[in-house]
Enzyme design. Sequence first.
Site, PDB file in Angstrom:
ATOM      1  N   LEU A 130      39.926  36.220  38.158  1.00 14.55           N
ATOM      2  CA  LEU A 130      39.386  37.111  39.129  1.00 14.55           C
ATOM      3  C   LEU A 130      40.102  38.184  39.264  1.00 14.55           C
ATOM      4  O   LEU A 130      39.977  39.121  40.420  1.00 14.55           O
ATOM      5  CB  LEU A 130      39.703  36.242  40.588  1.00 14.55           C
ATOM      6  CG  LEU A 130      38.870  34.895  40.546  1.00 14.55           C
ATOM      7  CD1 LEU A 130      39.523  34.079  42.033  1.00 14.55           C
ATOM      8  CD2 LEU A 130      37.722  35.040  40.578  1.00 14.55           C
ATOM      9  N   ASP A 177      36.292  45.326  35.711  1.00 12.42           N
ATOM     10  CA  ASP A 177      37.168  44.789  36.864  1.00 12.42           C
ATOM     11  C   ASP A 177      37.794  46.003  37.614  1.00 12.42           C
ATOM     12  O   ASP A 177      38.003  46.070  38.814  1.00 12.42           O
ATOM     13  CB  ASP A 177      38.526  44.214  36.122  1.00 12.42           C
ATOM     14  CG  ASP A 177      37.750  43.011  35.092  1.00 12.42           C
ATOM     15  OD1 ASP A 177      36.460  42.552  35.486  1.00 12.42           O
ATOM     16  OD2 ASP A 177      38.504  42.483  34.268  1.00 12.42           O
TER      17      ASP A 177
HETATM   18  C1  GLA Z   1      37.282  40.756  31.197  1.00 13.43           C
HETATM   19  C2  GLA Z   1      37.463  41.969  31.011  1.00 13.43           C
HETATM   20  C3  GLA Z   1      36.203  43.077  31.458  1.00 13.43           C
HETATM   21  C4  GLA Z   1      34.938  42.097  31.257  1.00 13.43           C
HETATM   22  C5  GLA Z   1      34.970  40.642  31.509  1.00 13.43           C
HETATM   23  C6  GLA Z   1      33.871  39.954  30.688  1.00 13.43           C
HETATM   24  O1  GLA Z   1      37.412  40.562  32.653  1.00 13.43           O
HETATM   25  O2  GLA Z   1      38.559  42.709  31.781  1.00 13.43           O
HETATM   26  O3  GLA Z   1      36.213  44.150  31.069  1.00 13.43           O
HETATM   27  O4  GLA Z   1      34.700  42.561  29.546  1.00 13.43           O
HETATM   28  O5  GLA Z   1      35.908  40.031  30.629  1.00 13.43           O
HETATM   29  O6  GLA Z   1      32.817  40.453  31.301  1.00 13.43           O
END
Ligand code: GLA
Length: 385
Positions: A130, A177
């Site tokens: 998360l 994220d």
């Molecule tokens: C992780 C990475 C993101 C993204 C997701 C998959 O959370 O930090 O940048 O690539 O995986 O969508």
Amino acid sequence: MSGEQAVVIADEARRHFAMSFGGKPTLVASAAGRVNLIGEHVDYNGGEALPIAIQRRTAVAIRLHDGAKVTHVNSGGTGGVLRIDHARLARRRKWTDYLSGVLDQLIGAGVDVPGLDVAIASDVPSGSGLSSSAALEVSFDFAVRSLLGLDAEPIALALECQRAERQFVGVPCGAMDQLSAACGRAGHALHMRFEPVHVRAVSFTESVLVVDTAVPRSLRGSAYAERVKECGAALAAIQRIAPGVPALAAATMDEVERADMPEVSRRRARHVVAECERVRLVEEVLAAGSRFPGELALASHTSLRDDYGCSSRELDWVVEYAMRMPGVAGARLTGAGWGGCAIVFGEEAALHAVEEALPPAYAQAIGHRPRTWIVSADDGARLET
Ligand code: GLA
């Protein structure tokens, strides 16, 4: 729970601060964890995603001190203090690396960062996918920039934190994220484009059930880096037949099928191209005021499982179980995968029914209990007053 919960976390950071340093912080900043609704493993491929910031936050209480250029940071609720020397930033493979990475970016950008006293509190579960690390980076960067009177525009701030994670912590992540943690908006999903970065809020007022499979994800880091490489190989192969294609997400399915590449790269590329198409469809549906189209969530999960190879037995179990419950519209893994969380879409009453029925059934089938939360879209980085 949104408002109250945020106050609780901000107050906890203030309490940690008083315990570790005495007195009050100059300010408290916070940033959110995130749930990606759809658009997985596309950010580092120049694609599109649709995440929400959630009501799980990290709060940073901060004040200048007039000693050496060192950040003192509380190490939990005990009053103990860790020390980060700005002149000797080094990766130590622990959570303070996220702070060191941000300091490294600021100092690299020419900011003369003075001594800081910092206390942190968070209710973003760590290790669940998360984005607790993005919430930590963004809340800390936002706190430091606000304290020093520096520009804290959310997109630039998020990209600075992404660089911290890539260059200092050493994870080749995309920007999703950090952008979610910084740019989130209550009642809205964030339609993100990654090349160039563009974020647009789309109304999204539904609740989403989050189910944490509670499986340790030690494989995650290396498998993630491997996918980044496989996608790079797919792009290079496509560019040999179509030199103008700037990123994997910009390729057509025809190019993916025609280019000469290993089968495994082709499967990764199929997922990326199809997933971006799904994001565009969902965005249109939401922009027209309709509910999240659950069948596209399920299609996303199938593609992540079969073509991208990042699901797990536990995630598949959760998705299959949820889909059998009445009133559930769709379900999928969210975040990087290989463990972590799945999300479930549907009417509020259906989500509550799943939240009640699923944990004991999961415990019986898998051997331990999952964690669950019902969340909705919340704000990104902000000051807590
Ligand atoms: C992780 C990475 C993101 C993204 C997701 C998959 O959370 O930090 O940048 O690539 O995986 O969508």
